[in-house]
Design a protein around this motif. Structure first.
Motif, PDB file in Angstrom:
ATOM      1  N   SER A  77       0.512  -1.276   0.196  1.00 49.13           N
ATOM      2  CA  SER A  77       0.101   0.433   0.002  1.00 49.13           C
ATOM      3  C   SER A  77       0.493   1.505  -0.111  1.00 49.13           C
ATOM      4  O   SER A  77       2.221   1.061   0.240  1.00 49.13           O
ATOM      5  CB  SER A  77      -0.682   0.046   1.178  1.00 49.13           C
ATOM      6  OG  SER A  77      -0.391  -0.343   2.430  1.00 49.13           O
ATOM      7  N   ASN A  78       0.475   2.651  -0.617  1.00 43.84           N
ATOM      8  CA  ASN A  78       1.545   4.226   0.151  1.00 43.84           C
ATOM      9  C   ASN A  78       1.693   3.890   0.661  1.00 43.84           C
ATOM     10  O   ASN A  78       2.765   4.523   0.988  1.00 43.84           O
ATOM     11  CB  ASN A  78       0.242   4.762  -0.450  1.00 43.84           C
ATOM     12  CG  ASN A  78      -0.697   4.528  -2.048  1.00 43.84           C
ATOM     13  OD1 ASN A  78      -0.214   4.292  -2.783  1.00 43.84           O
ATOM     14  ND2 ASN A  78      -1.683   5.099  -2.211  1.00 43.84           N
ATOM     15  N   PRO A 120      -0.119  -0.148  -6.235  1.00 41.08           N
ATOM     16  CA  PRO A 120      -0.325  -0.155  -5.131  1.00 41.08           C
ATOM     17  C   PRO A 120      -1.922  -0.519  -4.507  1.00 41.08           C
ATOM     18  O   PRO A 120      -2.751  -0.883  -5.398  1.00 41.08           O
ATOM     19  CB  PRO A 120      -0.490   1.703  -3.597  1.00 41.08           C
ATOM     20  CG  PRO A 120      -0.433   2.301  -5.332  1.00 41.08           C
ATOM     21  CD  PRO A 120       0.052   1.527  -6.739  1.00 41.08           C
TER      22      PRO A 120
END
Length: 314
Positions: free
Chosen positions: A18-19, A48
């Motif tokens: 994820s980010n 992501p």
């Protein structure tokens, strides 16, 4: 405090892809690829994690792709169950990632190295006792490394890692323990919390930080993986039971085949819906060894067309 298992695709993608996962992924890759040395300073996570796209994730494995600051590409795959020709798929993904960097007519010097990190929840390399094993091209007799260091395979086999929480020392130990045992924890252990990136990963894995919809999705996916494993074991036991009931060698073989065929049909119908009688007959008439191969191959099928293609090429 309850944690979701990083071995389930939904959680793995959110924790490492994820980010907010950049520093987590850097720490993890430095441990696995560079034995804990702080070699990777920055990276970019490709595609992501997005909660709205979880339905597109595959149930038994997933890939995370990242580009390092030196433009090397890392692909990461988690595989929870054995499947047919898995080694070939690993090779294919590595080579495809390397080759797809170039458009037609572009020069070879534009190619960047590719590292494939494969994490398995089963033993894959029985002759090697270590949990982490790394492969590069070498001369067959003299064991001299090939001049081009562009392709590398790294395998992390979780069942081979036997250290307890109190035995963890290195960053490698702590990350493998995180992957293997997080779902069994009820607190963040001090030894893991000492690594900020692992503490952050554990906080992401904390069930309290998920919405009800996310938890339902996670539990559904975790149950699917458990069901697939359980059905494989059931097929084996059912085949043995049927075979024992027959008494004679021929009867045992037929009994096992019938038991396996019935369970395989349950798997097929659950995955693709009720199939027509022709497909059912083809599966019922498969030999015992082919039924076992089909069970393994089912994990990699995305549609009924894949099943039909497999049966036609048998």
């Amino acid at each position: 405090m309850k944690f979701i298992s990083p071995k389930v695709d939904y959680a793995f993608k959110k924790i490492f892809g994820s980010n907010q996962s950049q520093q987590i992924l850097i720490s993890f890759l430095n441990a696995i690829i560079y034995d804990g040395e702080n070699i990777i300073q920055s990276l970019t996570i490709q595609n992501p994690y997005n909660p709205g796209q979880v339905e597109s994730l595959k149930d038994s494995y997933l890939d995370i792709r990242a580009t390092l600051s030196d433009n090397s590409i890392v692909i990461i795959e988690m595989q929870v169950s054995r499947m047919q020709a898995f080694d070939k798929r690993v090779d294919y993904n590595l080579c495809k990632t390397y080759a797809n960097q170039l458009e037609k007519g572009e020069l070879y010097f534009l190619l960047n190295p590719v590292i494939a990190v494969t994490i398995t929840d089963f033993k894959m390399l029985d002759e090697l006792p270590e949990a982490i094993n790394k492969f590069v091209f070498k001369e067959e007799k003299k064991n001299v490394a090939y001049i081009g260091k562009n392709l590398k395979l790294i395998f992390v086999e979780l069942p081979k890692f036997q250290k307890k929480l109190e035995d963890l020392q290195s960053l490698i130990d702590k990350w493998i323990f995180f992957l293997k045992e997080t779902a069994k924890l009820d607190i963040i252990p001090e030894s893991l919390g000492e690594v900020p990136e692992i503490e952050r990963a554990l906080n992401i894995a904390n069930r309290a930080n998920y919405s009800r919809e996310e938890l339902e999705e996670f539990d559904k996916r975790a149950m699917m993986l458990q069901d697939e494993r359980g059905k494989i074991n059931y097929a084996k036991e059912e085949g043995r039971a049927e075979g024992r009931a027959e008494g004679k060698a021929e009867g045992r073989a037929e009994g096992r085949a019938e038991g396996k065929a019935e369970v395989v049909m349950l798997l097929v119908n659950q995955r693709f819906g009720e199939v027509d009688q022709d497909i059912s007959n083809q599966i019922s008439n498969l030999k015992s060894e082919n039924l076992e191969s089909l069970v393994k191959a089912l994990f990699d099928f995305n549609s009924l067309a894949d099943l039909l293609s497999w049966l036609e090429n048998l």
